[in-house]
Scaffold this motif. Sequence first.
Motif, short mmCIF file in Angstrom:
data_model
loop_
_atom_site.label_atom_id
_atom_site.label_comp_id
_atom_site.label_asym_id
_atom_site.label_seq_id
_atom_site.Cartn_x
_atom_site.Cartn_y
_atom_site.Cartn_z
N SER A 56 6.94 -47.78 -31.77
CA SER A 56 5.46 -48.30 -31.28
C SER A 56 4.64 -47.15 -30.89
O SER A 56 3.43 -47.37 -31.40
N SER A 57 5.02 -45.99 -30.74
CA SER A 57 4.32 -45.05 -30.54
C SER A 57 3.48 -44.38 -32.00
O SER A 57 2.39 -44.07 -31.94
N GLU A 58 4.53 -44.74 -32.85
CA GLU A 58 3.88 -44.22 -34.24
C GLU A 58 2.73 -45.11 -34.70
O GLU A 58 1.86 -44.73 -35.01
N TYR A 59 3.16 -46.31 -34.60
CA TYR A 59 1.82 -47.33 -35.01
C TYR A 59 0.58 -47.35 -34.08
O TYR A 59 -0.57 -47.40 -34.53
N LEU A 60 1.07 -46.95 -32.77
CA LEU A 60 -0.25 -46.86 -31.84
C LEU A 60 -1.22 -45.94 -32.05
O LEU A 60 -2.27 -45.63 -31.82
N SER A 61 -0.51 -44.72 -32.81
CA SER A 61 -1.36 -43.42 -32.91
C SER A 61 -2.62 -43.48 -34.12
O SER A 61 -3.46 -42.66 -33.96
N LYS A 62 -2.48 -44.86 -34.74
CA LYS A 62 -3.75 -44.91 -35.57
C LYS A 62 -4.93 -45.50 -34.73
O LYS A 62 -6.02 -45.35 -35.18
N PHE A 63 -4.75 -45.80 -33.47
CA PHE A 63 -5.87 -46.28 -32.39
C PHE A 63 -6.48 -45.00 -31.83
O PHE A 63 -7.21 -45.34 -31.13
N GLY A 64 -5.72 -43.97 -31.71
CA GLY A 64 -6.19 -42.86 -30.68
C GLY A 64 -5.13 -41.92 -30.20
O GLY A 64 -3.90 -41.95 -31.24
N ASN A 65 -5.18 -41.19 -29.51
CA ASN A 65 -4.35 -39.97 -28.91
C ASN A 65 -3.25 -40.89 -27.77
O ASN A 65 -3.54 -41.42 -26.93
N VAL A 66 -2.10 -40.99 -28.62
CA VAL A 66 -0.91 -41.39 -27.68
C VAL A 66 0.05 -40.57 -27.00
O VAL A 66 0.48 -39.54 -27.34
N ILE A 67 0.25 -40.96 -25.62
CA ILE A 67 1.21 -40.31 -24.84
C ILE A 67 2.18 -41.12 -24.65
O ILE A 67 2.16 -42.46 -24.34
N SER A 68 3.42 -40.75 -24.70
CA SER A 68 4.63 -41.66 -24.82
C SER A 68 5.62 -41.46 -23.44
O SER A 68 5.60 -40.23 -23.05
N ILE A 69 5.91 -42.54 -22.90
CA ILE A 69 6.90 -42.38 -21.68
C ILE A 69 8.21 -43.27 -21.95
O ILE A 69 8.09 -44.40 -22.50
N GLU A 70 9.25 -42.48 -21.72
CA GLU A 70 10.86 -43.46 -21.78
C GLU A 70 11.46 -43.18 -20.81
O GLU A 70 11.63 -42.02 -20.28
N TYR A 71 12.22 -44.07 -20.21
CA TYR A 71 12.86 -43.91 -18.79
C TYR A 71 14.16 -43.15 -19.19
O TYR A 71 14.75 -42.43 -18.29
N ASP A 72 14.67 -43.57 -20.46
CA ASP A 72 16.14 -42.84 -20.68
C ASP A 72 16.23 -41.72 -21.26
O ASP A 72 15.42 -41.35 -22.18
N SER A 80 12.70 -38.17 -30.00
CA SER A 80 11.80 -37.04 -30.25
C SER A 80 12.17 -36.41 -31.44
O SER A 80 11.48 -35.82 -32.19
N GLN A 81 13.60 -36.40 -31.59
CA GLN A 81 14.28 -35.62 -32.87
C GLN A 81 14.00 -36.32 -33.92
O GLN A 81 13.67 -35.77 -35.12
N LYS A 82 14.19 -37.62 -33.99
CA LYS A 82 13.96 -38.38 -35.15
C LYS A 82 12.51 -38.41 -35.65
O LYS A 82 12.26 -38.76 -36.65
N THR A 83 11.48 -38.54 -34.75
CA THR A 83 10.18 -38.98 -34.94
C THR A 83 9.06 -37.62 -35.04
O THR A 83 8.23 -37.77 -35.37
N GLY A 84 9.61 -36.76 -34.13
CA GLY A 84 8.64 -35.48 -33.88
C GLY A 84 7.55 -35.96 -32.74
O GLY A 84 6.89 -34.94 -32.58
N LEU A 85 7.88 -36.80 -32.37
CA LEU A 85 6.88 -37.24 -31.23
C LEU A 85 7.30 -36.36 -30.00
O LEU A 85 8.53 -36.14 -29.54
N GLU A 86 6.14 -36.00 -29.19
CA GLU A 86 6.52 -35.69 -27.62
C GLU A 86 6.62 -36.74 -26.65
O GLU A 86 5.79 -37.50 -26.61
N ILE A 87 7.94 -37.06 -26.27
CA ILE A 87 7.98 -38.21 -25.20
C ILE A 87 8.56 -37.74 -24.16
O ILE A 87 9.36 -36.89 -23.74
N ILE A 88 7.94 -38.11 -22.91
CA ILE A 88 7.92 -37.62 -21.62
C ILE A 88 9.07 -38.55 -20.99
O ILE A 88 8.83 -39.88 -21.03
#
Length: 255
Positions: A56-72, A80-88
């Motif tokens: 979901s963060s990957e496809y939201l990125s086409k709309f702007g600057n995405v900050i991602s949060i995940e509880y687990d 993060s390892q699979k996508t290269g995204l920075e996830i908080i």
Amino acid sequence: MNHEYYKEYYDLERNHWWFIAREKIISNYITKLLREDKQDISSIRILNIGCGPGRSSEYLSKFGNVISIEYDKFCCEFASQKTGLEIINGSITEIPFPENSFDLVCAFDVIEHVEDDQLAVTEMKRVLKDDGIIFITVPAFMSLWSHHDVINHHFRRYKLPEVKKLFLSKNDGKLIFSSYFNTFLFPPIYLFRKISNLLKTGEKRAGSGSDFEAFKPGILNNILFNIMHLETKFINKNISFPFGVSILYTWKKHK
């Protein structure tokens, strides 16, 4: 969820008909929202809460600057390892950002995992800018409850008035649009869930036990995707469905 489930869900989010169709419905509706709101996507700040394995963060990125949060925490590291995204690593009930930080706050199939869903909505409102938009999806109808909900650690499924009540508890914004979706496939899914509950087939599956395992990539996967994807045309015209497997809800914060 079990750590192995996140690895399974990484593939499901990118191949399973339900995830792909939901992605198209969400993406097309965000395009409509931003066009109507005349938003400059080069500067829009998006918070994606409960990003899971990251699609979901990957496809939201086409709309702007995405900050991602995940509880687990494991899921954060895995995604993060699979996508290269920075996830908080953080919680929707205690979002680690100040007030008025984001133009768009998203939580796709998240608040059903939270015991205090009212607090979750209050926190989303807090970090939302004035005139900003919250966009959520949740599973619908407790009559569809099954082993799928149990292994996904759901507290509840919703009816639309229950979602509206969460957002309209204070006079701090207004509903943009709400609807059930995955409506065309509701009858077979309802029947599938009832039979699954009766025979306890979810508990017998080799993987996570979720309903997603029942349909593998192939012709049936493509047919189901195309049926669900048809609903995009109705939703983009603000035509609400009276029932469905899921709920879509968008809300705008007052100045």
